[in-house]
Design an enzyme around this catalytic site. Structure first.
Site, PDB file in Angstrom:
ATOM      1  N   LYS A  26       0.829  -1.209   0.000  1.00 42.83           N
ATOM      2  CA  LYS A  26       0.000   0.000   0.000  1.00 42.83           C
ATOM      3  C   LYS A  26       0.862   1.256   0.000  1.00 42.83           C
ATOM      4  O   LYS A  26       0.663   2.167  -0.807  1.00 42.83           O
ATOM      5  CB  LYS A  26      -0.921  -0.023   1.225  1.00 42.83           C
ATOM      6  N   ARG A  96      -3.442   2.884   8.475  1.00 42.91           N
ATOM      7  CA  ARG A  96      -3.726   1.568   7.885  1.00 42.91           C
ATOM      8  C   ARG A  96      -2.483   0.700   7.910  1.00 42.91           C
ATOM      9  O   ARG A  96      -1.366   1.203   7.770  1.00 42.91           O
ATOM     10  CB  ARG A  96      -4.137   1.703   6.410  1.00 42.91           C
ATOM     11  N   GLY A 105      -5.862 -10.850   7.463  1.00 44.40           N
ATOM     12  CA  GLY A 105      -5.910 -11.180   8.886  1.00 44.40           C
ATOM     13  C   GLY A 105      -5.538 -10.041   9.815  1.00 44.40           C
ATOM     14  O   GLY A 105      -5.709 -10.132  11.020  1.00 44.40           O
ATOM     15  N   MET A 107      -4.971  -5.885  11.343  1.00 45.38           N
ATOM     16  CA  MET A 107      -5.726  -4.657  11.551  1.00 45.38           C
ATOM     17  C   MET A 107      -5.748  -3.890  10.253  1.00 45.38           C
ATOM     18  O   MET A 107      -4.742  -3.757   9.582  1.00 45.38           O
ATOM     19  CB  MET A 107      -5.066  -3.768  12.607  1.00 45.38           C
ATOM     20  N   ARG A 349      -3.359  -1.388  -6.432  1.00 48.82           N
ATOM     21  CA  ARG A 349      -2.517  -2.579  -6.350  1.00 48.82           C
ATOM     22  C   ARG A 349      -2.928  -3.482  -7.488  1.00 48.82           C
ATOM     23  O   ARG A 349      -4.028  -3.327  -8.048  1.00 48.82           O
ATOM     24  CB  ARG A 349      -2.701  -3.290  -5.010  1.00 48.82           C
ATOM     25  N   HIS A 465     -15.552  -9.544   1.420  1.00 49.89           N
ATOM     26  CA  HIS A 465     -14.489 -10.437   1.872  1.00 49.89           C
ATOM     27  C   HIS A 465     -14.627 -11.815   1.232  1.00 49.89           C
ATOM     28  O   HIS A 465     -13.678 -12.359   0.665  1.00 49.89           O
ATOM     29  CB  HIS A 465     -14.554 -10.559   3.400  1.00 49.89           C
ATOM     30  N   SER A 774      14.563 -42.410 -14.921  1.00 51.99           N
ATOM     31  CA  SER A 774      13.412 -41.592 -14.529  1.00 51.99           C
ATOM     32  C   SER A 774      13.423 -41.517 -13.003  1.00 51.99           C
ATOM     33  O   SER A 774      13.429 -42.541 -12.321  1.00 51.99           O
ATOM     34  CB  SER A 774      12.117 -42.230 -15.027  1.00 51.99           C
ATOM     35  N   THR A 777      10.684 -39.738  -7.497  1.00 52.93           N
ATOM     36  CA  THR A 777      10.964 -38.912  -6.316  1.00 52.93           C
ATOM     37  C   THR A 777      10.020 -39.208  -5.157  1.00 52.93           C
ATOM     38  O   THR A 777      10.246 -38.717  -4.056  1.00 52.93           O
ATOM     39  CB  THR A 777      10.916 -37.422  -6.688  1.00 52.93           C
ATOM     40  N   CYS A 841       9.172 -38.698 -12.545  1.00 51.00           N
ATOM     41  CA  CYS A 841       7.786 -39.167 -12.620  1.00 51.00           C
ATOM     42  C   CYS A 841       7.132 -39.280 -11.255  1.00 51.00           C
ATOM     43  O   CYS A 841       6.018 -39.769 -11.133  1.00 51.00           O
ATOM     44  CB  CYS A 841       7.702 -40.484 -13.375  1.00 51.00           C
ATOM     45  N   TYR A 861      12.543 -34.093 -19.142  1.00 48.45           N
ATOM     46  CA  TYR A 861      11.084 -33.973 -19.074  1.00 48.45           C
ATOM     47  C   TYR A 861      10.589 -34.167 -17.649  1.00 48.45           C
ATOM     48  O   TYR A 861      11.303 -34.680 -16.791  1.00 48.45           O
ATOM     49  CB  TYR A 861      10.403 -34.982 -20.018  1.00 48.45           C
TER      50      TYR A 861
HETATM   51  C1  PEP Z   1       8.070 -42.864  -7.344  1.00 45.23           C
HETATM   52  O1  PEP Z   1       8.474 -43.601  -6.453  1.00 45.23           O
HETATM   53  O2  PEP Z   1       8.339 -41.664  -7.393  1.00 45.23           O
HETATM   54  C2  PEP Z   1       7.209 -43.388  -8.409  1.00 45.23           C
HETATM   55  C3  PEP Z   1       6.846 -42.626  -9.412  1.00 45.23           C
HETATM   56  O3  PEP Z   1       6.762 -44.649  -8.256  1.00 45.23           O
HETATM   57  P1  PEP Z   1       5.546 -45.036  -7.303  1.00 45.23           P
HETATM   58  O4  PEP Z   1       4.889 -43.810  -6.836  1.00 45.23           O
HETATM   59  O5  PEP Z   1       4.662 -45.905  -8.127  1.00 45.23           O
HETATM   60  O6  PEP Z   1       6.262 -45.803  -6.237  1.00 45.23           O
END
Ligand code: PEP
Ligand code: MG
Length: 890
Positions: A26, A96, A105, A107, A349, A465, A774, A777, A841, A861
């Site tokens: 502001k 303000r 949230g 004043m 803003r 709001h 691949s 994660t 993946c 990818y």
């Molecule tokens: C992973 O482990 O990230 C994965 C893609 O395999 P899944 O979730 O099937 O274990």
């Protein structure tokens, strides 16, 4: 010594828009508007650094702050020609809060500060309007009393109600100067009673009280909740803005309004908003009087647009609108006041908007030449696309209208009615879809709004709001449904003779404002127009490819529709649960001999072949990564005794033997047990069957379409090079066999998931037998943290709440730990094979922050669930535009 105070509009402008971290949004924008010559009442901003200092020093202020405030205030006095506390010509100010980002949230505002028993008479004389003066004074005591002194606002309302009764009035507007004077006396007596001391009369005390309240509100529970939900660090602090008052309530040539330079729901290029004649700022949002539209084009027959009612001020505002859009190159959310036909700007803003509006505004502004295409791509938050991908009501479906309100935030939602934010949260935590119904919402309701599928209010306009917050959260919302009566005690809402009770289902259409009784069927959204345009621009900017995690034909079709460039993960085990094949799967598991297993697998082969044929057909030449069976076998067996018995009977197996087998297979820690390639190595016939199905389907596709797919066969949970060598050899043997039978060959690749720390650390060795990696994660996060994917939900939220982890690492990649392993694996893998293809993946493939990491790490990818493909395309483009620096040869 530091500089704690920055002036604006008072002979000098010490701030500018870029200083939002120091001055808050502001304050920075007030300074910016003043410096580009817009009419801004003079004032000053106390910086966010003071807030931080305040909390670091036991809620005290820097020593030199007071002198700087005095000096800045003197400058305001000089500019306006009135003096703070002067009995004849009093300067009045607003105070303000203003953080870097708008934060409901905290004043908010205290207006008319500087009024007391003497100055009110000065104001009376200067304005020549007693009623205005005393009304202003009582408003000040009321605001200051509730936000600074913490007095319940009902205490003030009661006194007004008494005054109305005594005056025989139904509306506040019928009260006279004398009545307001009486209200002021009543307020002062009540403050004395509640606080044990009189209402502060010294304007300096008032000012420092309000400043303290703003800083104090930074750490109140509502602000804390809001920060947690929006990832706002506590050490940002808030600024305080002190500004000379202008009055929109000094007569019929005065007004106040809140508007957007474009329609924040649709993005349409029209001046959009609401104003009220003879009113002060809070009146527009409070919903006591009905605000009127800005432009004549949007006015209904019984409404009075500002364009018509105040043509001169409106024309000036239209010019300001253009200036602001040209200057900020974005849609603005502005507040203004007209005092005796003179326009003043109180705020600007970047306006909050729906995803649809965000897209349209970005695409339109690029077409208008205000921004370029890359900037347009950067303007749309990837996660906001979720809003556009939400279902809508099926137009053909029958429905029973309950009532209608304002279309405050688009999307359709269906759920059971709850009347409180706490209940919304409690029931949503149990997995119920709820619609939060309130007369109006306030910042206290944020957690319930977040938990609800949709929000319905009976009071308040498009800038209320509920409307603003729901739009920001992407929750469908119908606001201001005035025909609906809410009875909190009776737990009902009724409209036109119909009554709905708590726990009964309603459906909202946030795009039309309609509310229906019961559940109305919904349909999938269609993507076109601006969406397609922006996606096309995004695709021109991105380097990362985007694939989808998909197994079923429906998933694969959805993925393609959203622009997936292949399948990055086909989890074949998901194909095993189908009712017409689970019997064969269980038979395979039950059999104690290889022969028995092979027989069962032979029954599964045609199903698997058909699965892959479908995927090859739908993906039409795009790459498809097929992962061989991953989870432990016991997952496919029923767990309860009666189910076991039933399956045993169906299979013609001995129930006792079946139980024994299930017990044999059960593991103490299945996530770390007999799964992934460990299964393929112990039972080679499983992977052989899957490989055969893949090759036979590929050959059939090649024969029927003339174009051979190139399947990428992926081995899960590899920890050592040898595991990959063994499983790769199995696949190769099967390829040879199938090619010999068919009399033709197809190309294929064999690669592995990197989802164990050892695989990442030994990626140079593992890369030798691999055509691609691949990153899984999900498992990598689980194993890096030693944190069970299945159990972490019990304590991870606490970790995030306490800041032990910045985010849930299963949602957004842990860059320091998991990310470090990804980089190591990339370096080692590409060190051996520079052309090694790298993807991700795990769930992180659809998370914008993780995608940014993938760009920086130089992956090829990302792969994510079909609905997140557009999110990933846009996030990948933004990552590339931010100079992520991904580089295949790095
Ligand atoms: C992973 O482990 O990230 C994965 C893609 O395999 P899944 O979730 O099937 O274990
Ligand atoms: Mg995995």
């Amino acid at each position: 010594m530091g500089k704690w105070v920055y002036s604006f509009g008072a002979g000098r402008n010490e701030g500018k828009a870029e200083m939002r971290n120091l001055l808050g949004g502001k304050g920075a924008n007030l300074a910016e508007m003043a410096s580009i010559g817009l009419p801004v009442p003079p004032g000053f901003t106390i910086t966010t650094e003071v807030c931080t200092w305040f909390y670091d020093h036991g809620k005290k202020y820097p020593e030199d702050l007071r002198a700087q405030v005095d000096e800045a205030l003197a400058r305001v006095e000089e500019t306006v020609g009135n003096r703070f506390g002067d009995a004849k010509r009093p300067l009045l100010v607003s105070v303000r809060s203003g953080a870097r980002v708008s934060m409901p949230g905290m004043m908010d505002t205290v207006l008319n500060l500087g009024l007391n028993d003497q100055t009110v008479e000065g104001l009376e004389a200067a304005s020549g309007d007693s009623r205005f003066a005393w009304d202003s004074y009582r408003r000040f005591i009321q605001m200051y009393g509730s936000v600074v002194l913490g007095i319940d606002h009902h205490r003030f309302e009661e006194i007004i109600e008494d005054a109305k009764l005594a005056a025989n009035a139904t509306e506040d507007t019928a009260l006279t100067a004398r009545d307001w004077r009486g209200v002021v006396d009543g307020y002062k007596a009540m403050v004395q009673e509640v606080r044990g001391e009189p209402f502060p009369q010294d304007p300096q005390d008032q000012l420092w009280g309000a400043i303290g309240a703003v800083f104090g509100s930074w750490m109140n529970p509502r602000a804390n909740t809001y920060r947690r939900l929006h990832d706002i660090p506590a050490d940002w602090g808030t600024a305080v803005n002190v500004q000379a008052m202008v009055f929109g309530n000094m007569g019929e040539d005065c007004a106040t309004g809140v508007c957007f330079t474009r329609d924040p729901s649709t993005g349409e290029d029209i001046f959009y908003g609401e104003y009220l004649i003879n009113a002060q700022g809070e009146d527009v949002v409070a919903g006591i009087r009905t605000p009127q539209p800005m432009s004549e084009a949007r006015a209904k027959p019984d409404e009075r647009s500002m364009e018509k009612a105040m043509p001169a001020a409106y024309a000036e505002l239209v010019k300001v609108r253009e200036t602001l859009e040209r200057h900020y190159r974005d849609m603005q959310d502005i507040e203004f006041t007209v005092q005796q036909n003179k326009l003043y700007m109180l705020q600007t803003r970047n306006g909050k908007r729906t995803a649809a509006a965000s897209l349209k505004i970005a695409v339109d502004m690029a077409a208008e030449g205000l921004i370029d295409r890359k900037e347009a791509v950067n303007r749309v938050a990837p996660s906001s696309l979720d809003q556009l991908l939400h279902p809508m009501l099926d137009p053909e479906a029958p429905r029973k209208l309950f009532s209608k309100g304002l279309p405050a935030s688009p999307g359709a939602a269906c759920g059971v009615v709850v009347f409180s934010a706490d209940e919304a949260e409690a029931r949503a935590n149990k997995g119920e879809a709820v619609i939060l119904v309130r007369i109006e919402t306030s910042p206290e309701d944020i957690h319930g709004m977040h938990a609800a599928r949709g929000i319905l209010t009976t009071r308040g306009g498009m800038t209320s709001h509920a409307a603003v917050v729901a739009r920001g959260m992407g929750r469908p919302c119908v606001a201001g449904a005035g025909g609906v009566t809410v009875d909190y005690n009776g737990q009902t809402l009724s409209s036109g003779g119909q009554t709905v009770r708590a726990g009964e289902t309603i459906t909202l259409d946030g795009a039309s404002g309609e509310v229906f009784v019961g559940a109305v069927p919904m349909i999938e959204p269609k993507l076109s127009g601006d969406f397609a345009t922006l996606m096309e621009w995004a695709d021109q900017s991105r380097r990362l490819r985007v694939r989808a995690n998909a197994e079923t034909p429906l998933d694969a079709e959805t993925a393609r529709k959203f622009g997936a460039e292949g399948i990055g993960l086909c989890r074949t085990e998901h194909m095993f649960f189908d009712p017409d094949r689970i019997g064969a799967v269980r038979q395979m598991i039950m059999s104690e001999t290889e022969r028995g297993r092979r027989e069962a697998l032979a029954r599964l082969l045609p199903f698997q072949r058909k699965d892959f044929l479908d995927l090859f057909r739908i993906m039409a030449g795009l790459p498809i990564t097929i992962r061989l069976l991953d989870p432990p076998l016991h997952e496919f067996l029923p767990h309860r005794e009666e189910d076991l018995a039933e399956v045993a009977e169906a299979l013609g197996a001995d129930p006792a033997a079946m139980k024994r087998r299930a017990a044999d297979l059960a593991e103490a820690n299945p996530m770390l047990g007999h799964r992934g390639c460990r299964l393929g190595i112990s039972y080679p016939e499983i992977y052989e069957m899957q490989a055969r199905a893949i090759f036979e389907a590929a050959i059939e596709t090649a024969k029927s379409t003339g174009k051979a797919p190139v399947p990428e066969i992926m081995i899960p949970l590899v920890a050592t090079k040898r595991e990959l060598e063994i499983t790769r050899a199995q696949v190769e043997r099967m390829a040879k066999a199938v090619f010999a039978e068919a009399g033709m060959e197809v190309e294929y690749q064999v690669g592995t998931m990197i989802e164990l720390p050892r695989a990442a650390l030994c990626a140079d060795a593992i890369a030798e037998p691999a055509d691609f990696f691949s990153f899984g994660t999900n498992d990598l996060t689980q194993t890096v943290f030693g944190l069970s994917r299945d159990d972490a939900g019990k304590f991870l939220p606490l970790y995030v709440e306490q800041g032990i982890l910045p985010k849930d690492p299963f949602v957004s990649i842990d860059i320091d730990g998991v990310g470090a392993l990804v980089r190591i694996a990339k370096e080692k893998g590409r060190g051996v094979k520079p052309e090694l293809k790298l993807g991700i993946c795990g769930e992180h493939g659809g998370d914008p922050a993780s995608i940014q990491f993938c760009e920086e790490a130089g992956l090829d990818y990302v792969s994510c669930s079909p609905y997140r493909v557009p999110v990933a395309r846009l996030a990948a483009a933004q990552a590339a535009l931010s100079g992520g620096g991904g580089d295949r040869t790095a």
